[in-house]
Design a protein around this motif. Sequence first.
Motif, mmCIF file in Angstrom:
data_model
loop_
_atom_site.group_PDB
_atom_site.id
_atom_site.type_symbol
_atom_site.label_atom_id
_atom_site.label_comp_id
_atom_site.label_asym_id
_atom_site.label_seq_id
_atom_site.Cartn_x
_atom_site.Cartn_y
_atom_site.Cartn_z
ATOM 1 N N ARG A 45 5.889 0.122 3.800
ATOM 2 C CA ARG A 45 5.660 1.518 3.456
ATOM 3 C C ARG A 45 6.102 1.747 2.017
ATOM 4 O O ARG A 45 7.206 1.364 1.616
ATOM 5 C CB ARG A 45 6.457 2.421 4.403
ATOM 6 N N ASN A 46 5.239 2.369 1.196
ATOM 7 C CA ASN A 46 5.555 2.696 -0.188
ATOM 8 C C ASN A 46 5.771 4.199 -0.316
ATOM 9 O O ASN A 46 4.949 4.993 0.165
ATOM 10 C CB ASN A 46 4.422 2.261 -1.118
ATOM 11 N N ARG A 90 11.715 -5.433 12.404
ATOM 12 C CA ARG A 90 12.064 -5.242 10.997
ATOM 13 C C ARG A 90 10.831 -4.805 10.214
ATOM 14 O O ARG A 90 9.742 -5.329 10.396
ATOM 15 C CB ARG A 90 12.630 -6.523 10.402
ATOM 16 N N HIS A 91 11.057 -3.834 9.322
ATOM 17 C CA HIS A 91 10.024 -3.361 8.403
ATOM 18 C C HIS A 91 10.672 -3.126 7.046
ATOM 19 O O HIS A 91 11.898 -2.976 6.939
ATOM 20 C CB HIS A 91 9.388 -2.056 8.905
ATOM 21 N N ASN A 92 9.853 -3.078 6.038
ATOM 22 C CA ASN A 92 10.327 -2.868 4.668
ATOM 23 C C ASN A 92 9.848 -1.516 4.151
ATOM 24 O O ASN A 92 8.717 -1.099 4.405
ATOM 25 C CB ASN A 92 9.830 -3.969 3.735
ATOM 26 N N LEU A 93 10.745 -0.866 3.430
ATOM 27 C CA LEU A 93 10.428 0.396 2.764
ATOM 28 C C LEU A 93 10.560 0.178 1.262
ATOM 29 O O LEU A 93 11.650 -0.138 0.774
ATOM 30 C CB LEU A 93 11.370 1.509 3.236
ATOM 31 N N ILE A 94 9.458 0.326 0.542
ATOM 32 C CA ILE A 94 9.451 0.108 -0.907
ATOM 33 C C ILE A 94 9.535 1.472 -1.586
ATOM 34 O O ILE A 94 8.635 2.308 -1.454
ATOM 35 C CB ILE A 94 8.182 -0.644 -1.337
ATOM 36 N N ILE A 95 10.637 1.689 -2.316
ATOM 37 C CA ILE A 95 10.876 2.958 -3.007
ATOM 38 C C ILE A 95 10.559 2.762 -4.477
ATOM 39 O O ILE A 95 11.223 1.978 -5.170
ATOM 40 C CB ILE A 95 12.324 3.421 -2.816
#
Length: 413
Positions: A24-25, A119-124
Amino acid sequence: MSPATTGAFLLTVYTIFSKVHSDRNVYPSAGVLFVHVLEREYFKGEFPPYPKPGEISNDPITFNTNLMGYPDRPGWLRYIQRTPYSDGVLYGSPTAENVGKPTVIEITAYNRRTFETARHNLIINIMSAEDFPLPYQAEFFIKNMNVEEMLASEVLGDFLGAVKNVWQPERLNAINITSALDRGGRVPLPINDMKEGVYVMVGADVPFSSCLREVENPQNQLRCSQEMEPVITCDKKFRTQFYIDWCKISLVDKTKQVSTYQEVIRGEGILPDGGEYKPPSDSLKSRDYYTDFLITLAVPSAVALVLFLILAYIMCCRREGVEKRNMQTPDIQLVHHSAIQKSTKELRDMSKNREIAWPLSTLPVFHPVTGEILPPLHTDNYESTNMPLMQTQQNLPHQTQIPQQQTTGKWYS
């Protein structure tokens, strides 16, 4: 919610975790409050057994968030989740130093019933703000709210709407939200549904209104020093939903802030400025420690060897000998010494042989009454260990009874 409130709230970045199985961005702005909700409903479908459509499951789920490659989150980002049955929230105010640098946050969900993980990644991606920072900033302390309640979109929008009605700015942003516990506050007692309190900082582009300036009046300052509530005319616009502690409000005007740097006067107790610390470079030359080893080991060993040789010479090579000692000793002392040695040798030889006759000084010579000479009372093979040195009169033969005086005055033999 009024259109003005809605417009003010749109300035606050608020994202909901998308139900897409990819990274997610998000694109928050520096200096503006960032809120990201981790929904339990999304992660429920990640854990087997997978629920069927329409099936309701209420497994306890907790989240762990960290910066990729590090054990914790960035300093500006915070996380809160009250219970395993509530959603988690990431929130914070990005700084200008992180502009243009993608921040990857690893989100790990734990199912406390099945012990499964997802697990998931959050791109800020932090964007720069044109009017950052806003010159006029006010921080409110709300007593009747917890931080997760204040982070809700509806509650935060209502608060920004109330502030905008009081302040009347053209631009109004929520800058940061902080729990009172992070400011050193105490955990409230679990009675009467007490709240821990929350600090909310907002920024605007116009000077503070007269209502907000009322907290700086001497009368209100005196009431605050006496732990009394100050008199604020616009308090009723907040009182319906938010209970604000006006004694803890902070008003910051960045347009009037001047540098507070003061030249340090060098004197006693102040070290001179050593300049900026310069760490050693990575390309250091190797150092040979062979010489240091020899100096450390060889020098003490050589000193010890010299001392040993000197002591050996004194002890072995400087002895005068027995003959020289006897020549320097008077003859009378030598005679006495020889006599003592002979007596000692004789006593030692006697102690080795237990079968010899007893010395005459230890035997009775004559009868104590008659004076008759007595023969030896033991044989040669008698054990000397059982023989007393002196015989008592009761054990002697031919003992004569001594007359005793009776009470009647007569004598008997």
